[in-house]
Design a protein around this motif. Structure first.
Motif, mmCIF file in Angstrom:
data_model
loop_
_atom_site.group_PDB
_atom_site.id
_atom_site.type_symbol
_atom_site.label_atom_id
_atom_site.label_comp_id
_atom_site.label_asym_id
_atom_site.label_seq_id
_atom_site.Cartn_x
_atom_site.Cartn_y
_atom_site.Cartn_z
ATOM 1 N N THR A 29 0.845 -1.192 0.000
ATOM 2 C CA THR A 29 0.000 0.000 0.000
ATOM 3 C C THR A 29 0.880 1.242 0.000
ATOM 4 O OG1 THR A 29 -1.750 -1.133 1.220
ATOM 5 C CG2 THR A 29 -1.764 1.275 1.277
ATOM 6 N N VAL A 30 0.559 2.193 -0.855
ATOM 7 C CA VAL A 30 1.203 3.509 -0.863
ATOM 8 C C VAL A 30 0.094 4.530 -0.671
ATOM 9 C CG1 VAL A 30 2.638 5.147 -2.137
ATOM 10 C CG2 VAL A 30 2.979 2.680 -2.454
ATOM 11 N N ASP A 31 0.116 5.230 0.472
ATOM 12 C CA ASP A 31 -0.987 6.142 0.766
ATOM 13 C C ASP A 31 -0.510 7.297 1.634
ATOM 14 O OD1 ASP A 31 -0.683 4.947 3.262
ATOM 15 O OD2 ASP A 31 -2.691 4.076 3.336
ATOM 16 N N GLY A 32 -1.432 7.924 2.334
ATOM 17 C CA GLY A 32 -1.102 9.116 3.106
ATOM 18 C C GLY A 32 -1.305 10.347 2.252
ATOM 19 N N LEU A 33 -0.324 11.239 2.235
ATOM 20 C CA LEU A 33 -0.433 12.500 1.501
ATOM 21 C C LEU A 33 -0.078 12.295 0.030
ATOM 22 C CD1 LEU A 33 1.065 14.932 4.169
ATOM 23 C CD2 LEU A 33 -1.345 14.582 3.569
ATOM 24 N N VAL A 34 -0.948 11.555 -0.656
ATOM 25 C CA VAL A 34 -0.793 11.296 -2.084
ATOM 26 C C VAL A 34 -2.123 11.555 -2.778
ATOM 27 C CG1 VAL A 34 1.022 9.576 -1.712
ATOM 28 C CG2 VAL A 34 -1.361 8.839 -1.902
ATOM 29 N N ALA A 35 -2.056 11.869 -4.057
ATOM 30 C CA ALA A 35 -3.274 12.126 -4.828
ATOM 31 C C ALA A 35 -3.972 10.838 -5.234
ATOM 32 C CB ALA A 35 -2.940 12.957 -6.070
ATOM 33 N N ALA B 255 2.711 12.338 -4.928
ATOM 34 C CA ALA B 255 3.020 12.909 -3.616
ATOM 35 C C ALA B 255 2.563 14.361 -3.559
ATOM 36 C CB ALA B 255 4.520 12.817 -3.350
ATOM 37 N N LEU B 256 1.844 14.716 -2.500
ATOM 38 C CA LEU B 256 1.326 16.070 -2.345
ATOM 39 C C LEU B 256 2.412 17.007 -1.813
ATOM 40 C CD1 LEU B 256 -2.203 15.260 -0.860
ATOM 41 C CD2 LEU B 256 -1.577 15.732 -3.246
ATOM 42 N N PRO B 257 2.298 18.312 -2.072
ATOM 43 C CA PRO B 257 3.355 19.258 -1.678
ATOM 44 C C PRO B 257 3.656 19.268 -0.185
ATOM 45 C CG PRO B 257 1.846 20.287 -3.231
ATOM 46 C CD PRO B 257 1.233 18.974 -2.860
ATOM 47 N N GLN B 258 2.663 18.977 0.649
ATOM 48 C CA GLN B 258 2.892 19.038 2.099
ATOM 49 C C GLN B 258 3.583 17.797 2.656
ATOM 50 O OE1 GLN B 258 -0.034 19.035 0.459
ATOM 51 N NE2 GLN B 258 -1.751 18.373 1.759
ATOM 52 N N ALA B 259 3.773 16.760 1.838
ATOM 53 C CA ALA B 259 4.452 15.543 2.301
ATOM 54 C C ALA B 259 5.925 15.831 2.555
ATOM 55 C CB ALA B 259 4.299 14.436 1.270
ATOM 56 N N TYR C 242 7.839 13.328 4.797
ATOM 57 C CA TYR C 242 8.480 12.087 5.226
ATOM 58 C C TYR C 242 7.773 10.885 4.607
ATOM 59 C CZ TYR C 242 10.159 15.202 8.923
ATOM 60 O OH TYR C 242 10.713 16.250 9.608
ATOM 61 N N ALA C 243 8.555 9.839 4.342
ATOM 62 C CA ALA C 243 8.007 8.540 3.956
ATOM 63 C C ALA C 243 8.155 7.610 5.154
ATOM 64 C CB ALA C 243 8.746 7.973 2.752
ATOM 65 N N VAL C 244 7.045 7.003 5.562
ATOM 66 C CA VAL C 244 7.023 6.102 6.712
ATOM 67 C C VAL C 244 6.790 4.683 6.207
ATOM 68 C CG1 VAL C 244 5.914 5.561 8.916
ATOM 69 C CG2 VAL C 244 6.093 7.950 8.151
ATOM 70 N N PHE C 245 7.599 3.743 6.693
ATOM 71 C CA PHE C 245 7.531 2.355 6.254
ATOM 72 C C PHE C 245 6.955 1.512 7.386
ATOM 73 C CE2 PHE C 245 10.846 4.679 4.180
ATOM 74 C CZ PHE C 245 10.606 4.422 2.838
ATOM 75 N N HIS C 246 5.742 1.030 7.182
ATOM 76 C CA HIS C 246 5.069 0.186 8.160
ATOM 77 C C HIS C 246 5.363 -1.270 7.802
ATOM 78 C CE1 HIS C 246 2.657 3.622 9.664
ATOM 79 N NE2 HIS C 246 2.665 4.008 8.400
ATOM 80 N N CYS C 247 5.776 -2.046 8.787
ATOM 81 C CA CYS C 247 6.305 -3.388 8.531
ATOM 82 C C CYS C 247 5.435 -4.470 9.164
ATOM 83 C CB CYS C 247 7.728 -3.475 9.064
ATOM 84 S SG CYS C 247 8.821 -2.198 8.360
ATOM 85 N N GLU D 192 3.677 5.235 3.767
ATOM 86 C CA GLU D 192 2.757 6.335 4.047
ATOM 87 C C GLU D 192 3.517 7.659 4.005
ATOM 88 O OE1 GLU D 192 -0.261 7.866 7.627
ATOM 89 O OE2 GLU D 192 1.337 6.417 8.051
ATOM 90 N N LEU D 193 3.021 8.615 3.240
ATOM 91 C CA LEU D 193 3.619 9.946 3.229
ATOM 92 C C LEU D 193 2.913 10.820 4.257
ATOM 93 C CD1 LEU D 193 4.329 10.782 -0.521
ATOM 94 C CD2 LEU D 193 5.708 9.524 1.138
ATOM 95 N N VAL D 194 3.713 11.512 5.068
ATOM 96 C CA VAL D 194 3.167 12.342 6.138
ATOM 97 C C VAL D 194 3.867 13.692 6.144
ATOM 98 C CG1 VAL D 194 2.598 10.321 7.556
ATOM 99 C CG2 VAL D 194 4.797 11.474 7.875
#
Length: 248
Positions: A93-99, A147-151, A153-158, A220-222
Motif C-alpha cells: 500500500t502507498v498512501d497518506g499525503l498522495v493524490a 506525492a502532495l506538496p505538504q508531504a 516524510y516517507a514512513v515504512f510500516h512493517c 505512508e507519506l506524512v
C-alpha cells in the motif's frame, strides 16, 4: 567533506556501542556523541554531498555471508499466511499525503522499471557486508501515487513487531527520492528470504543498517512524525535512543 565520520563513530567504535542493531547503549555520553554525529553527517550530506551516490561495488566484492539480524520471522498470522501462499495475494500500500493511493502486487512491482545495485550494509554493531539488491526505485512509486506538496516524510510500516510494538521506520523526502533508495525484492539474484525481509525491504544506501526496514507492507507519506507511534520516526528511535538521521 567533513573529517568527522558517522561511519567511523558508529561502525568503527566497538567500545561505544553494545551489540548493535538490536540495542544501543543508554550512556548519556554515547548519546551525546551520536547526536553530534547525526548533526555533522546530515549537514555534510545535504550541503556538500547533495545527491551523491553511495559507493557501489563489483560482483566479485559480494560477501559470502550476510548476517540475518533483527527479526528473522514475523509471527503475525496474516504474514505467515502470505508466506505459505508465496505472497501471491500480498499487496504493498502507498498512501497518506498522495493524490492517488495505490495497492500493488509483487508481480506489478516487478513489472516496473528496476534498479540493481551492489552496496555495503553498515550495521551499528560494527559489521559490514556487501550484497546485490534489485528493486523498484521508491521515487517511481511516489511519483506514480502523486506525492502532495505538504508531504515531508516517507514512513515504512512493517509486518514484524517487538514485544507487541509495531516495527516502522521513516526517511525524509529528499532521501526517499534519491536514485539509490529502492524497495528491494531480490538479493544476490534470488527472491528475498524471510530472514532478509521478504517480500520487500527498504534499501536506503546512504544510511546505517537499522534504517533498512524489512517486511515492508505500507509506505505512508506524512507531513510530520509527531504523533506517529512514539513520535521519533522509528521503532529503535522511539524505544532505544537511536538517532533518526543515520547518514554515513
Amino acid at each position: 567533506m567533513s573529517g568527522f565520520s558517522r561511519r567511523g563513530l558508529l561502525v568503527g567504535s566497538g567500545g561505544l556501542l553494545l551489540s548493535g542493531c538490536d540495542r544501543i547503549t543508554t550512556s548519556p555520553t554515547a548519546r551525546s556523541l551520536l547526536s553530534l554525529g547525526e548533526k555533522a553527517s546530515r549537514s555534510a550530506q545535504r550541503l556538500v554531498a547533495g545527491n551523491a551516490l553511495a559507493p557501489e561495488f563489483s560482483a566479485a566484492d559480494i560477501s559470502p555471508v550476510f548476517r540475518v539480524n533483527g527479526n528473522t520471522r514475523p509471527t503475525a498470522a496474516a504474514y505467515l499466511a502470505q508466506v505459505e501462499r508465496g505472497f501471491a495475494d500480498w499487496r504493498l500500500t502507498v498512501d497518506g499525503l498522495v493524490a492517488k493511493p495505490m495497492a500493488m502486487s509483487l508481480a506489478q512491482l516487478r513489472a516496473l522499471p528496476q534498479r540493481t545495485q551492489i552496496t555495503r550494509h553498515d550495521c551499528v554493531e560494527g559489521w559490514s557486508a556487501i550484497a546485490q539488491w534489485t528493486g523498484v526505485p521508491l521515487a517511481l512509486l511516489l511519483h506514480g501515487a502523486g506525492a502532495l506538496p505538504q508531504a515531508r516524510y516517507a514512513v515504512f510500516h512493517c509486518a514484524d513487531d517487538f514485544s507487541g510494538k509495531p516495527y516502522y521506520e521513516s526517511i525524509d523526502l529528499a532521501e526517499a527520492l534519491h536514485p539509490q533508495t529502492i524497495l528491494a525484492h531480490t538479493m544476490n539474484g534470488q527472491p528475498l528470504s524471510v530472514g532478509h525481509g521478504a517480500p520487500l525491504r527498504l534499501r536506503v544506501e546512504r544510511q546505517l543498517g537499522y534504517k533498512q526496514a524489512k517486511y515492508v507492507m505500507r509506505v505512508e507519506l506524512v507531513a510530520s512524525l509527531t504523533g506517529l507511534y512514539g513520535g521519533k520516526g522509528g521503532y529503535w528511535e522511539d524505544h532505544s535512543g537511536y538517532q533518526w538521521w543515520a547518514g554515513i
